[in-house]
Design an enzyme around this catalytic site. Structure first.
Site, PDB file in Angstrom:
ATOM      1  N   ASP A 289       2.169  -4.521 -13.465  1.00 38.37           N
ATOM      2  CA  ASP A 289       3.476  -3.864 -13.601  1.00 38.37           C
ATOM      3  C   ASP A 289       4.649  -4.714 -13.127  1.00 38.37           C
ATOM      4  OD1 ASP A 289       2.885  -3.726 -10.835  1.00 38.37           O
ATOM      5  OD2 ASP A 289       4.309  -2.092 -10.624  1.00 38.37           O
TER       6      ASP A 289
ATOM      7  N   ASP B 119      -3.718  -5.928 -11.549  1.00 38.71           N
ATOM      8  CA  ASP B 119      -2.792  -5.971 -10.420  1.00 38.71           C
ATOM      9  C   ASP B 119      -3.132  -4.758  -9.532  1.00 38.71           C
ATOM     10  OD1 ASP B 119      -0.357  -6.423  -8.902  1.00 38.71           O
ATOM     11  OD2 ASP B 119       0.507  -4.763 -10.043  1.00 38.71           O
TER      12      ASP B 119
ATOM     13  N   ASP C  38      -0.722  -2.992  -6.639  1.00 41.24           N
ATOM     14  CA  ASP C  38       0.381  -2.043  -6.399  1.00 41.24           C
ATOM     15  C   ASP C  38       1.077  -1.658  -7.700  1.00 41.24           C
ATOM     16  OD1 ASP C  38       1.124  -1.945  -3.219  1.00 41.24           O
ATOM     17  OD2 ASP C  38       0.156  -3.818  -3.816  1.00 41.24           O
TER      18      ASP C  38
HETATM   19 MG   LIG Z   1       2.257  -4.513  -9.005  1.00 40.46          MG
END
Ligand SMILES: [Mg+2]
Length: 351
Positions: free
Chosen positions: A292, A90, A92
């Site tokens: 996340d 991922d 960000d």
């Molecule tokens: Mg993320």
């Protein structure tokens, strides 16, 4: 973003607050405001005050369930011995720190080098909620695959596109660097553009609200909106969404996302890439996915269900996940990737 989420680091780990535990329940079950709070947990940089956290019984139970990928590194690489590792990352909150302004989510040069090194040696893809062009502008690496808009828009590295099957669309090279290899929802592009303009208009009176066009989805950020106005953000978004039955709402951290109603997500993107690269359903392949956000859970679930790979959740707060292991923040992600590449080199030379 939605998925490319962002929660500002705060000082305390609030184990009793709305962010814990996150249950992966159907969205809108108890109203949007509830979901907005649940999807936007208070983050805590555990490194800053880890002593108290470590003795917290809730945290200790959580970290036992989702051990640090750094602490169990040997166990993870033991699973990858003699296998081809495929890396899914991922962006960000995983490769870049969470920031208040999404346009400022810059990746460090050090992280870029680590990812470049990984991509040279392993099949590597970045899977983000952002539009693929935006992710590329941040990452600036031509050696890897990019899956933007939650995997609805996939581009491959130069010179490798021919190795990836194109199920639905194939376009010419973009910026002379990558080749678009898959778009899951092309027919939605005009609708998304229309909804983007409507949302910009309807939320312009809400201080701090920011609407972002992520090509195959529209993100309504409320990170900088006073919590008393969150209902306004929800109302504006709902009013418009009601007019578009083929669009749906998803919650990310401090973001509402309007997306096409199609059976496609980050998990499907992982399956697509593994399949296209000839790496699916193989005992000689170990996919590792690091992310996340709530939308990364689809990918964690795919790997968990097929018992083929390893999901690593990046989180500084305890939360329920389909991942197997955890890392606290992007700096730990970088440490993990560095160790992984050192191990990979050692493994290659010892054969
Ligand atoms: Mg993320």
């Amino acid at each position: 973003m939605g998925s490319y989420d962002d929660s500002p680091p705060v000082k305390e780990l609030n184990l009793n607050g709305p962010g814990f535990p996150i249950r992966l329940e159907p969205l809108r079950a108890n109203g949007w405001l509830h979901d907005m709070k649940v999807s936007s947990p208070t983050a805590s940089p555990m490194n800053n005050d880890i002593s108290g956290t470590l003795f917290n019984p809730v945290y200790r139970a959580w970290i036992k369930k989702y051990p640090s990928a750094l602490n169990v590194f040997d166990k993870i690489v033991a699973c990858g011995r003699g296998k081809k590792i495929a890396l899914f990352l991922d962006y960000d909150g995983t490769l870049s720190p969470i920031v208040d302004e999404p346009d400022n989510a810059v990746m460090s040069d050090q992280m870029r080098e680590v990812v470049r090194n990984a991509a040279i040696h392993l099949p590597t893809a970045i899977i983000s909620g952002r539009a693929v062009d935006k992710v590329f502008d941040f990452v600036k690496l031509t050696e890897l695959y990019y899956a933007g808009s939650h995997g609805m828009d996939i581009m491959g590295p130069v010179g490798k596109s021919s190795s990836v099957a194109d199920h639905r669309s194939c376009t010419n090279s973009n910026k002379g660097k990558e080749v678009k290899i898959f778009q899951a929802a092309t027919e939605f592009l005009p609708v998304i553009e229309e909804v983007f303009r409507l949302l910009v208009e309807s939320t312009k009176g809400i201080h701090g609200a920011k609407v972002e066009n992520n090509k195959f989805c529209v993100s309504v950020h409320y990170r900088n909106v006073d919590e008393k106005d969150w209902t306004l953000v929800a109302q504006c978004t709902d009013d418009i969404l009601k007019m578009y039955p083929r669009l749906q709402l998803c919650h990310g951290r401090k973001v509402l996302e309007v997306r096409p109603v199609i059976d496609w997500n980050k998990g499907k993107a992982v399956e697509f890439l593994l399949d296209s690269l000839g790496l699916a359903h193989s005992d000689s392949v170990l996919p590792i996915y690091i992310g996340d956000d709530r939308t990364d859970e689809d990918a964690f679930k795919v790997l968990r269900d097929c018992k083929q790979g390893i999901g690593i959740l990046v989180s500084s707060v305890p939360k329920e996940s389909h991942a197997l292991y955890s890392l606290v923040d992007p700096s730990e992600v970088m440490d993990f990737l560095k160790r992984l590449m050192i191990w990979k080199e050692q493994e290659a030379t010892s054969r």
